[in-house]
Design an enzyme around this catalytic site. Sequence first.
Site, mmCIF file in Angstrom:
data_model
loop_
_atom_site.group_PDB
_atom_site.id
_atom_site.type_symbol
_atom_site.label_atom_id
_atom_site.label_comp_id
_atom_site.label_asym_id
_atom_site.label_seq_id
_atom_site.Cartn_x
_atom_site.Cartn_y
_atom_site.Cartn_z
ATOM 1 N N ASP A 5 77.800 70.869 44.619
ATOM 2 C CA ASP A 5 78.162 69.494 44.497
ATOM 3 C C ASP A 5 78.999 69.011 45.466
ATOM 4 O O ASP A 5 80.078 68.099 44.940
ATOM 5 C CB ASP A 5 78.916 69.549 43.108
ATOM 6 N N LYS A 111 71.231 69.406 38.503
ATOM 7 C CA LYS A 111 71.527 70.008 37.400
ATOM 8 C C LYS A 111 72.302 69.175 36.467
ATOM 9 O O LYS A 111 73.187 68.308 36.836
ATOM 10 C CB LYS A 111 72.585 71.239 37.705
ATOM 11 N N CYS A 144 82.678 73.455 38.323
ATOM 12 C CA CYS A 144 81.251 73.532 38.625
ATOM 13 C C CYS A 144 81.038 74.916 39.417
ATOM 14 O O CYS A 144 80.176 75.848 39.119
ATOM 15 C CB CYS A 144 80.595 72.618 39.141
#
Length: 208
Positions: A5, A111, A144
Amino acid sequence: MLVIDMQRDFCSPGGYAQLLGLDISRIQAVVGKVGQLLLAARTAGLMVVHTREGHLPDLSDCPPSKLQRSIAAGAAIGSVGPMGRLLIQGEYGHDFVDELQPLPGEVVIDKPGYGAFYATRLGSLLTERNIEHLILCGVTTEVCVHSTLREAVDRGHRCITVSDATAASQPEHQASALSMIGVEGGIFGRVTSTAACVTMLMSSQQEA
């Protein structure tokens, strides 16, 4: 190597993270470290996987509870920000920062959740290639990165988390998230530094 990310929405001014009120300077500070890891991983011939958290434009893959939390926090998923709609696939803010753009052939996993295995092809991809060992870096450590780490361990992967190539929203969260990894004899793998990881990858390349 999983690069988690490193998107403009989390790393850049005007993105989702900053609109939440987070101090993104901690997140921006790891961009260079992740870049070092990427160079070493590519040189050593590792498979590199980049993940992006985000949702379809119609928000059909965004759970109502997640959407409601973002609204309550002041940065509603799907609302318009300086870099387009927040955490929406295809928007400028959803994409990776310029310094860490994937190379042709590298895997990109979009995702909808915090963990990179949920509702994605990551698990089957790793199984197909018989990949057991994972190196994790990216943001945020307490959300995450940790969600992906726990999913990976449950699937039998041996994991290394790179401490200074990950960042949390608060310093205390970073320390806690990293300390959890080593409990019970390293239940979630082990923690190392960027320098040590680069040295390890260089050594493995020389041995090969």
